[in-house]
Design an enzyme around this catalytic site. Sequence first.
Site, PDB file in Angstrom:
ATOM      1  N   SER A 171      42.685  71.659  34.395  1.00 41.35           N
ATOM      2  CA  SER A 171      43.519  72.104  35.504  1.00 41.35           C
ATOM      3  C   SER A 171      43.107  71.341  36.766  1.00 41.35           C
ATOM      4  CB  SER A 171      43.412  73.621  35.675  1.00 41.35           C
ATOM      5  OG  SER A 171      44.449  74.111  36.474  1.00 41.35           O
ATOM      6  N   ASP A 197      53.732  75.295  30.459  1.00 38.07           N
ATOM      7  CA  ASP A 197      52.816  75.558  31.564  1.00 38.07           C
ATOM      8  C   ASP A 197      53.598  75.592  32.880  1.00 38.07           C
ATOM      9  OD1 ASP A 197      50.735  75.703  33.389  1.00 38.07           O
ATOM     10  OD2 ASP A 197      49.528  74.160  32.415  1.00 38.07           O
ATOM     11  N   HIS A 210      49.686  77.614  30.361  1.00 36.74           N
ATOM     12  CA  HIS A 210      48.535  77.017  31.035  1.00 36.74           C
ATOM     13  C   HIS A 210      47.231  77.257  30.279  1.00 36.74           C
ATOM     14  CE1 HIS A 210      46.640  75.161  34.478  1.00 36.74           C
ATOM     15  NE2 HIS A 210      45.822  76.183  34.623  1.00 36.74           N
TER      16      HIS A 210
END
Length: 715
Positions: A562, A648, A683
């Site tokens: 991320s 995501d 995600h």
Amino acid sequence: MSSDVTAPVAKKVRSERIHHGDTFVDEYEWLRDKDDPEVITYLEQQNEFTEAHTAQLGDLRKQIFGEIKSRTQETDMSVPSRRGRYWYYARTEEGKQYAIRCRCPIADADDWTPPEIAADTGLPGEEVLLDANVEADGHDFFSLGALTVSDDGDWLAYSTDVVGDERYTLRFKNLRTGDLLADEITGTAGGAVWSADAKHVFYQTVDDAWRPDTVWRHDIGAEADDVRVFHEPDEKYWVGMGSTRSDKYLMIGVGSKITSEVYVLAADDPTGEFVSIAPRVEGVEYSAEHAVIDGDDYFVIVHNDVRDGSKADNFAIDLAPVGDPADRRELFAHDADRRIEDLDAFEDYLVLSYRRAALPKLAIADLRQIDGIPTPADFHEVTFDQELSSAGLGGNPEWATPRLRIGYTSFIEPTEVLDLDVATGERTLLKRQPVLGGYDPADYVQSREWATAADGTRIPLSIVRRKGVDDARPAPLLLYGYGSYEASIDPSFSVSRLSMLDRGVVFVLAHIRGGGEMGRHWYDNGKTLTKKNTFTDFVDAARHLVDTGWTTPKQMVAEGGSAGGLLMGAVANLAPELFNGILASVPFVDALTSILDPSLPLTVIEWDEWGDPLHDPDVYTYMKSYSPYENVEARAYPPILALTSLNDTRVLFTEAAKWVARLQEVNTSDNLVLLKTEMSAGHGGVSGRYKQWEEVAFELAWILQQTGAYVPPTA
């Protein structure tokens, strides 16, 4: 390794991005449209390419998956937590992907000792609240959002996401009859909060940018339109909903990255109006909890407001009478060496959560032993033997509890759940995470070192290894980093990590600026116009590990996900020669393009973290100087593995897809750049524990290959 499968070549379509007089030509922007069949075909071709060039790791992946499985007690049970008339807990069963949420009645209201854990048999009177395996049946992805029981224990509100886009469907179950109500609400955020009378549920919805912005009240079984009780129009603010542990108040929290406000409503007045505890002031963050001290009701306010001419950067704590929240008195003053994170209130205790020297700490004040208002001297730290360890409050839903549930772990010690008798200091071990196969913490070592950044800043490193690795230095090594959002990566145990440690790989966490390990200044010096410190700290940590003989560039792999994937992309451009592999999960590598577009999920909220390049040319120039995608150029990159998910909503798959396309185009080395896209996930990646173990095995096998800890057999 399959050499006859070549990387798919993405077509080039000229697209111009023009801001502040600067024109950036982006030839892969067309990869943004996931509804375009050509985009899906490209992602599938990249998956085929990645599978072909990692096929030689298939046996190793199976071995690692087997090791994780063999060390895990698959049929297991969590320690029950007491709430109202029931003990609540979760079960897992061998062969099933998801947990089963259960409860059983409390036999003796005066007995606070939880029932003995029975991994493979039900407890007396056991009732299944929700079997996620049933809910997930027929879906490739499943995520549980809300799971909330009303105060009277008769109703369950729960929500599910079967796509991965973090938009949930909220449902209600009558626990007396087991029947589902016809009430069903789609498109909600993850949580739900009951009113005290169990007739109303509060939930949130999100705007087009996936920002929770509105709180609604649903009247159970009323067949009436839901009532909007709160809306936040400012796109910089995220809305959350909860209640105090005392169950006396409902609370709505509104926060940007640097400013917050809390609204409160008596829980027994659910149709009333939420009122602000303290108005928002730009740059001031605060949170509130309800406490009863010496018979009076207070809000405990953790804040970073200005006091005596200086801002409480590391936060301070005030007490404010509920009837007059503006009449505040200081409980804890600001301390440059102690970052206050929270203060939890119980009927008889106050529990301070803080960090010092990059480690989380707990301190408790027993209100029964104090006359009047407590002072800092009344708080006593809960200590443990291991220096590198994490301790924090566990599941403590009850306001009036004679014991506090605490969780403890370290890099080498499995997680422990303990009950602490505050009055006597006695600790009762309720459960230690089972690690099958004869695991012994004494076979492993954890230690702390400090690297030095170019500007003289000392960067803490946490080092974990199997005993004896020191004798074989330099060793294969994985260097992990994140460094954003003031997130701290604290000591924690990992079963899957053992498969790496047992093969001689050293695991190192770099606690770089942009995180929160060393206090608020650590975060402030790794965000907006100081963001590059995050990247250079990581590079300096890597150089320290090479210079001190821990490893060599040929044996070192970097990993981050991320915002840590942004770190990986920046490091690949800054110091590709230092690593023999870079693993980037759901990487935020097209950061400038995303932060320039306020229509994308979360962008406006993120301006306080990265700066506002849309309106500020200096921020634009600064971000362009480090944004990984913009700075890919013809150079020798190390092997790179990028992992992303099609659904995501936090970091769009587009970022990894564009980044990999550009890397594959200009890379001057023979090292492979690989992209793997989960086509039915969000995600957090795949759902279900067995699928997650398979994904971990895939990643670890690649890491072991790139560190040289595993050499694939030749064809």
